[in-house]
Design an enzyme around this catalytic site. Structure first.
Site, PDB file in Angstrom:
ATOM      1  N   SER A  80       0.625  -1.157  -0.104  1.00  0.00           N
ATOM      2  CA  SER A  80      -0.095   0.129  -0.039  1.00  0.00           C
ATOM      3  C   SER A  80       0.829   1.385  -0.025  1.00  0.00           C
ATOM      4  CB  SER A  80      -0.898   0.031   1.234  1.00  0.00           C
ATOM      5  OG  SER A  80      -0.120   0.388   2.417  1.00  0.00           O
ATOM      6  N   CYS A  81       0.204   2.332  -0.502  1.00  0.00           N
ATOM      7  CA  CYS A  81       0.964   3.547  -0.440  1.00  0.00           C
ATOM      8  C   CYS A  81      -0.076   4.684  -0.383  1.00  0.00           C
ATOM      9  CB  CYS A  81       1.756   3.847  -1.804  1.00  0.00           C
ATOM     10  SG  CYS A  81       0.835   3.952  -3.351  1.00  0.00           S
ATOM     11  N   LEU A  82      -0.032   5.876  -0.646  1.00  0.00           N
ATOM     12  CA  LEU A  82      -1.052   7.010  -0.369  1.00  0.00           C
ATOM     13  C   LEU A  82      -2.082   6.925  -1.694  1.00  0.00           C
ATOM     14  CD1 LEU A  82      -1.411   9.231   1.485  1.00  0.00           C
ATOM     15  CD2 LEU A  82      -0.483  10.950   0.251  1.00  0.00           C
ATOM     16  N   GLY A  84      -1.621   4.763  -4.803  1.00  0.00           N
ATOM     17  CA  GLY A  84      -1.618   3.466  -5.759  1.00  0.00           C
ATOM     18  C   GLY A  84      -0.210   3.319  -6.689  1.00  0.00           C
ATOM     19  N   SER A  87       2.614   1.389  -5.019  1.00  0.00           N
ATOM     20  CA  SER A  87       2.299  -0.075  -4.426  1.00  0.00           C
ATOM     21  C   SER A  87       2.276  -0.680  -5.920  1.00  0.00           C
ATOM     22  CB  SER A  87       0.996  -0.081  -3.689  1.00  0.00           C
ATOM     23  OG  SER A  87      -0.205   0.642  -4.456  1.00  0.00           O
TER      24      SER A  87
END
Length: 100
Positions: A80-82, A84, A87
């Site tokens: 996950s990231c902020l 997409g 990720s």
């Protein structure tokens, strides 16, 4: 935004369900983002810039660095990231290293 190989985009509820099944959740945001926006419970933070090296570490070194058992190439992992983008890159890195 969340990514997994079988399902490139996951909802929050899908992630919650996966976490019950012992999926390793790797948050690839930068450490300052974790400090500013908060840590996702039961995730480990490996910034995208460290990920390739981390996934190739000796399992003992990985455990010392990230306080978590290193995933095997067949273990379920979610990134996950902020937004997409990172990720998806993380998923590509892991796949290129032989993670399924």
């Amino acid at each position: 935004s969340l990514c997994a190989a079988a399902e490139p985009n996951l909802s929050y509820q899908q992630l919650k369900d996966l976490k019950k099944a012992n999926v390793l959740h790797i948050d690839v945001r930068e450490r300052w983002e974790i400090d500013r926006f908060g840590k996702i419970p039961e995730s480990i933070n490996i910034p995208l810039g460290e990920l390739m090296e981390a996934l190739q570490m000796d399992p003992t070194e990985f455990k010392e660095q990230y306080n978590q058992k290193m995933p095997s190439k067949s273990d379920p992992v979610v990134f996950s990231c902020l937004a997409g983008t990172r990720s998806k890159q993380a998923l590509g890195f892991a796949t290129s290293l032989g993670f399924s």
